[in-house]
Write a protein that holds these residues in place. Structure first.
Motif, PDB file in Angstrom:
ATOM      1  N   GLU A  93      55.493 118.062  11.805  1.00 17.15           N
ATOM      2  CA  GLU A  93      56.541 118.316  10.828  1.00 17.15           C
ATOM      3  C   GLU A  93      57.661 119.120  11.469  1.00 17.15           C
ATOM      4  OE1 GLU A  93      58.174 117.260   8.173  1.00 17.15           O
ATOM      5  OE2 GLU A  93      56.268 117.290   7.054  1.00 17.15           O
ATOM      6  N   THR A  94      58.872 119.002  10.931  1.00 19.48           N
ATOM      7  CA  THR A  94      59.957 119.831  11.445  1.00 19.48           C
ATOM      8  C   THR A  94      59.765 121.276  10.987  1.00 19.48           C
ATOM      9  OG1 THR A  94      61.412 119.533   9.535  1.00 19.48           O
ATOM     10  CG2 THR A  94      61.549 117.886  11.295  1.00 19.48           C
ATOM     11  N   VAL A  95      60.423 122.174  11.677  1.00 18.23           N
ATOM     12  CA  VAL A  95      60.331 123.594  11.336  1.00 18.23           C
ATOM     13  C   VAL A  95      60.761 123.822   9.895  1.00 18.23           C
ATOM     14  CG1 VAL A  95      61.389 125.845  11.793  1.00 18.23           C
ATOM     15  CG2 VAL A  95      60.579 124.437  13.702  1.00 18.23           C
ATOM     16  N   TYR A  96      61.902 123.258   9.517  1.00 19.50           N
ATOM     17  CA  TYR A  96      62.417 123.479   8.157  1.00 19.50           C
ATOM     18  C   TYR A  96      61.449 122.944   7.107  1.00 19.50           C
ATOM     19  CZ  TYR A  96      65.642 123.823   4.249  1.00 19.50           C
ATOM     20  OH  TYR A  96      66.222 124.158   3.041  1.00 19.50           O
ATOM     21  N   ASN A  97      60.962 121.741   7.313  1.00 23.15           N
ATOM     22  CA  ASN A  97      60.064 121.136   6.327  1.00 23.15           C
ATOM     23  C   ASN A  97      58.739 121.881   6.229  1.00 23.15           C
ATOM     24  OD1 ASN A  97      61.950 119.226   5.675  1.00 23.15           O
ATOM     25  ND2 ASN A  97      61.039 117.587   6.908  1.00 23.15           N
ATOM     26  N   ALA A  98      58.260 122.403   7.359  1.00 20.67           N
ATOM     27  CA  ALA A  98      57.001 123.163   7.346  1.00 20.67           C
ATOM     28  C   ALA A  98      57.138 124.417   6.494  1.00 20.67           C
ATOM     29  CB  ALA A  98      56.600 123.524   8.771  1.00 20.67           C
ATOM     30  N   VAL A  99      58.291 125.098   6.622  1.00 26.50           N
ATOM     31  CA  VAL A  99      58.525 126.315   5.841  1.00 26.50           C
ATOM     32  C   VAL A  99      58.739 125.964   4.369  1.00 26.50           C
ATOM     33  CG1 VAL A  99      60.007 128.342   5.569  1.00 26.50           C
ATOM     34  CG2 VAL A  99      59.443 127.513   7.858  1.00 26.50           C
ATOM     35  N   ALA A 100      59.483 124.893   4.107  1.00 27.21           N
ATOM     36  CA  ALA A 100      59.706 124.465   2.725  1.00 27.21           C
ATOM     37  C   ALA A 100      58.394 124.073   2.047  1.00 27.21           C
ATOM     38  CB  ALA A 100      60.684 123.287   2.693  1.00 27.21           C
ATOM     39  N   TYR A 101      57.517 123.414   2.782  1.00 34.23           N
ATOM     40  CA  TYR A 101      56.217 123.003   2.231  1.00 34.23           C
ATOM     41  C   TYR A 101      55.376 124.226   1.878  1.00 34.23           C
ATOM     42  CZ  TYR A 101      51.607 120.817   1.950  1.00 34.23           C
ATOM     43  OH  TYR A 101      50.373 120.398   1.531  1.00 34.23           O
ATOM     44  N   SER A 102      55.391 125.231   2.750  1.00 32.81           N
ATOM     45  CA  SER A 102      54.631 126.460   2.470  1.00 32.81           C
ATOM     46  C   SER A 102      55.120 127.109   1.186  1.00 32.81           C
ATOM     47  CB  SER A 102      54.765 127.451   3.639  1.00 32.81           C
ATOM     48  OG  SER A 102      54.040 127.011   4.754  1.00 32.81           O
ATOM     49  N   ARG A 103      56.433 127.115   0.970  1.00 38.36           N
ATOM     50  CA  ARG A 103      56.978 127.685  -0.268  1.00 38.36           C
ATOM     51  C   ARG A 103      56.471 126.905  -1.486  1.00 38.36           C
ATOM     52  NH1 ARG A 103      61.079 130.985  -2.075  1.00 38.36           N
ATOM     53  NH2 ARG A 103      62.020 130.373  -4.063  1.00 38.36           N
ATOM     54  N   GLY A 104      56.461 125.582  -1.372  1.00 33.91           N
ATOM     55  CA  GLY A 104      56.004 124.752  -2.482  1.00 33.91           C
ATOM     56  C   GLY A 104      54.543 124.961  -2.819  1.00 33.91           C
ATOM     57  N   LEU A 105      53.719 125.288  -1.829  1.00 39.70           N
ATOM     58  CA  LEU A 105      52.297 125.516  -2.074  1.00 39.70           C
ATOM     59  C   LEU A 105      52.064 126.653  -3.069  1.00 39.70           C
ATOM     60  CD1 LEU A 105      50.693 125.179   1.484  1.00 39.70           C
ATOM     61  CD2 LEU A 105      50.438 123.617  -0.459  1.00 39.70           C
ATOM     62  N   PHE A 106      53.000 127.587  -3.139  1.00 42.02           N
ATOM     63  CA  PHE A 106      52.866 128.718  -4.051  1.00 42.02           C
ATOM     64  C   PHE A 106      53.607 128.486  -5.366  1.00 42.02           C
ATOM     65  CE2 PHE A 106      51.772 130.533   0.013  1.00 42.02           C
ATOM     66  CZ  PHE A 106      50.758 131.424  -0.298  1.00 42.02           C
ATOM     67  N   GLY A 107      54.014 127.239  -5.595  1.00 41.96           N
ATOM     68  CA  GLY A 107      54.651 126.898  -6.858  1.00 41.96           C
ATOM     69  C   GLY A 107      56.066 127.404  -7.003  1.00 41.96           C
ATOM     70  N   LYS A 108      56.673 127.774  -5.885  1.00 41.04           N
ATOM     71  CA  LYS A 108      58.048 128.280  -5.926  1.00 41.04           C
ATOM     72  C   LYS A 108      59.040 127.115  -5.914  1.00 41.04           C
ATOM     73  CE  LYS A 108      57.544 132.878  -5.465  1.00 41.04           C
ATOM     74  NZ  LYS A 108      58.230 133.902  -6.261  1.00 41.04           N
ATOM     75  N   ALA A 109      60.092 127.262  -6.699  1.00 39.79           N
ATOM     76  CA  ALA A 109      61.141 126.231  -6.725  1.00 39.79           C
ATOM     77  C   ALA A 109      61.878 126.201  -5.392  1.00 39.79           C
ATOM     78  CB  ALA A 109      62.125 126.538  -7.854  1.00 39.79           C
ATOM     79  N   PRO A 110      62.381 125.055  -4.986  1.00 38.39           N
ATOM     80  CA  PRO A 110      63.136 124.980  -3.724  1.00 38.39           C
ATOM     81  C   PRO A 110      64.286 125.983  -3.710  1.00 38.39           C
ATOM     82  CG  PRO A 110      62.700 122.783  -4.574  1.00 38.39           C
ATOM     83  CD  PRO A 110      62.285 123.734  -5.657  1.00 38.39           C
ATOM     84  N   ASP A 111      64.498 126.592  -2.565  1.00 39.60           N
ATOM     85  CA  ASP A 111      65.578 127.582  -2.428  1.00 39.60           C
ATOM     86  C   ASP A 111      66.085 127.513  -0.991  1.00 39.60           C
ATOM     87  OD1 ASP A 111      67.245 129.795  -2.192  1.00 39.60           O
ATOM     88  OD2 ASP A 111      65.999 131.080  -3.453  1.00 39.60           O
ATOM     89  N   ALA A 112      67.057 126.642  -0.770  1.00 43.71           N
ATOM     90  CA  ALA A 112      67.580 126.415   0.584  1.00 43.71           C
ATOM     91  C   ALA A 112      68.189 127.682   1.166  1.00 43.71           C
ATOM     92  CB  ALA A 112      68.615 125.296   0.558  1.00 43.71           C
TER      93      ALA A 112
END
Length: 310
Positions: A93-112
């Motif tokens: 996975e790309t660096v950005y997507n890996a970090v975004a996925y981790s955020r989603g695992l905790f039920g957090k809304a996307p926040d670029a």
């Protein structure tokens, strides 16, 4: 200062009968950097793994920001960010997507905006489109920290965060940890690098053989347990320490031209004046003197030695 993490009577004994962690009581203050020092195998990772819900404890209770890790697991876990000791950032996975996925695992809304802030703070923004598996070891360590910060935790656990990291990157990471603390994040750091704790920590705990043997303010620990050394550069070398000076337990070095006197800074009478008078009486002259305070490493080694003898 309020308590953000409370550990009460927590222990871990495996089915084999091996006790990895004896009953531990520990409170971590909100907004501090707490360093848990100990050699490999002392129980540091076991304690962190229990707090983070990865390892089941044998006894005791843990609350994080007021949430019991059993009764209110999701709320407690969402408060925690964990950077494990092992490098696990080997995905395609790309660096950005890996970090975004981790955020989603905790039920957090996307926040670029938040993800960009984290990646820039860790000098990873230029690598955001790179595959995680292609990163250097130091960059993978930064990525693990970015993933741990993705869901905006209030308590960040760093388990041996600079293991295998070069000195320059280690100092960069120290600076990053300080900035996180300034933003209100509580840092719980495990390490066997003494200079890491000495550089950053507000308080220091020492763990040995599964037991926390001391928790103290860093400055107070060094004041209470530290030693000072008085070093005298002699005008003429000594072949040996005179019998009249044996009570001071001096060390003779540098070809007989340096005397070192180690004394307890807590002592009411450290004996320096008496030593200088006795040197004068023996006509032993010195050209220079200097003092040196014991380091946290020396204190740490002494604590472990005393613990082993107990």
């Amino acid at each position: 200062m309020s308590t953000v993490l409370s550990v009460t009577g927590v222990s871990k004994t495996y089915a084999t009968g091996f006790t990895a962690l004896k009953p531990v009581d520990l409170d971590v203050r909100r907004g501090e950097i707490f360093a848990l020092l100990g050699p490999n195998g002392a129980g540091k990772t076991t304690l962190i793994s229990i707090i983070c819900g990865i390892v089941r404890r044998s006894s005791g209770t843990v609350t994080v920001d007021g949430h019991d890790i059993d009764r209110d697991y999701r709320a407690a876990r969402s408060t925690i960010g964990l950077v494990p000791q092992e490098l696990t950032a080997d995905s395609w996975e790309t660096v950005y997507n890996a970090v975004a996925y981790s955020r989603g695992l905790f039920g957090k809304a996307p926040d670029a905006a938040h993800l960009e802030k984290v990646l820039r703070a860790l000098s990873l923004w230029d690598k955001k489109d790179a595959k995680a598996i292609t990163l250097s070891g130091g960059m993978k360590r930064r990525l693990l920290i970015a993933k741990a910060l993705s869901h905006e935790p209030r308590v960040l656990f760093l388990d041996e965060p600079t293991a295998g990291v070069d000195v320059e990157l280690r100092k960069d990471m120290w600076e990053m940890v300080r900035k996180l603390r300034e933003d209100g994040v509580t840092i719980f750091l495990t390490t066997h690098y003494i200079e890491e704790a000495e550089e950053m920590a507000d308080r220091v705990g020492v763990i040995s053989k599964g037991e926390i043997i001391l928790v103290e303010e860093k400055a107070e620990l060094m004041r209470k347990l530290g030693k000072k050394q008085l070093m005298l550069e002699l005008r003429e070398p000594l072949a040996e320490i005179p019998e009249a000076l044996e009570k001071y337990r001096l060390e003779l070095a540098a070809g007989g031209t340096r005397l070192t006197y180690t004394y307890d800074i807590k002592a009411e009478r450290p004996g320096i004046a008496s030593l200088l008078r006795d040197l004068d009486a023996l006509k032993i002259q010195f050209r220079d003197l200097d003092t040196q305070h014991s380091s946290l490493e020396q204190i740490f080694v002494g604590l472990l030695k005393n613990g082993a003898q107990a």
